[in-house]
Design an enzyme around this catalytic site. Structure first.
Site, PDB file in Angstrom:
ATOM      1  N   GLU A  37     -15.418 -21.370   3.303  1.00  0.00           N
ATOM      2  CA  GLU A  37     -15.010 -20.975   2.121  1.00  0.00           C
ATOM      3  C   GLU A  37     -16.127 -20.571   0.997  1.00  0.00           C
ATOM      4  OE1 GLU A  37     -13.912 -23.512  -1.853  1.00  0.00           O
ATOM      5  OE2 GLU A  37     -13.013 -24.187  -0.226  1.00  0.00           O
ATOM      6  N   LYS A 126      -4.233 -29.208  -0.690  1.00  0.00           N
ATOM      7  CA  LYS A 126      -5.716 -29.515  -0.938  1.00  0.00           C
ATOM      8  C   LYS A 126      -5.860 -30.716  -1.694  1.00  0.00           C
ATOM      9  CE  LYS A 126      -9.773 -28.115  -3.728  1.00  0.00           C
ATOM     10  NZ  LYS A 126     -10.234 -26.888  -4.314  1.00  0.00           N
TER      11      LYS A 126
END
Length: 206
Positions: A37, A126
């Site tokens: 990411e 998340k």
């Protein structure tokens, strides 16, 4: 993010510079990472993500983090970004990503935020900041959520506590400052990546 060929440890390269990004991803791949990411609050993130996808997009999943607007989703979709992670629960961002065919891991803290994300089509959640909330919180939250929704622990995850969060019900984790900090050398990233991968492998043997 849920492909069977991927290790669900997300390497977060927050603050990485375009001239450094490829070297760090190279050592992450060598350590066994399959998902990276690049947060959008990194300098010149568009260049870094484009370079990463061009070089490694056929080998690993390259995604974007700290995605907070539908406009950013449109840019990332054009760049062929694999997935997005958000710091918050924004139905408009989820909708834009779904329409673009992108996987989503949506940031949430409370059960209410988690259910809003699920209702709007989030692929995964998340849980942030997991290190502050603790694995007991994850376990309690997991008990009330639909079983098919994957949870990722993000924030404060280390090689020493990774197993704790996996036992609590997370399928994986996003690895930030204990894996990579802006300005560190690829060698340091490699060492940290190996430590996390060894911790992950040890969990799989239990």
């Amino acid at each position: 993010m849920n492909n069977t060929n991927t290790v669900p440890l997300v390497a977060i390269l927050r603050g990485v510079l375009p001239q450094d990004v490829l070297a760090h991803i190279e050592v992450l791949i060598a350590a066994g990472f399959t998902t990276v990411e690049i947060p959008l609050n990194s300098p010149d993130w568009q260049t870094s993500i484009a370079m990463a996808i061009a070089r490694f997009g056929d080998r690993i999943q390259i995604g974007a983090g700290t995605v907070t607007s539908a406009n950013d989703v449109a840019i990332l979709s054009q760049m062929k970004c694999s997935f997005i992670l958000t710091p918050n629960t924004d139905p408009a961002v989820i909708k834009a990503a779904r329409e673009a065919g992108m996987q989503t891991c949506i940031g949430c803290h409370t059960a209410s935020e988690a259910f809003v994300a699920i209702q709007h089509g989030a692929n995964a959640l998340k849980i942030f900041p997991a290190g502050e909330l603790g694995s007991g919180y994850i376990r309690a939250l997991k008990a009330v959520l639909p079983k098919h929704i994957p949870l990722y622990a993000v924030g404060g995850i280390t090689p020493a506590n990774l197993a704790e969060y996996l036992r609590a019900g997370c399928v994986g984790a996003g690895l930030g400052g204990d894996l990579y900090r802006a300005g560190q050398s690829p060698e340091q990233t490699a060492n940290q990546a190996r430590a996390f991968k060894q911790a992950w492998d040890a969990c799989q043997k239990r």
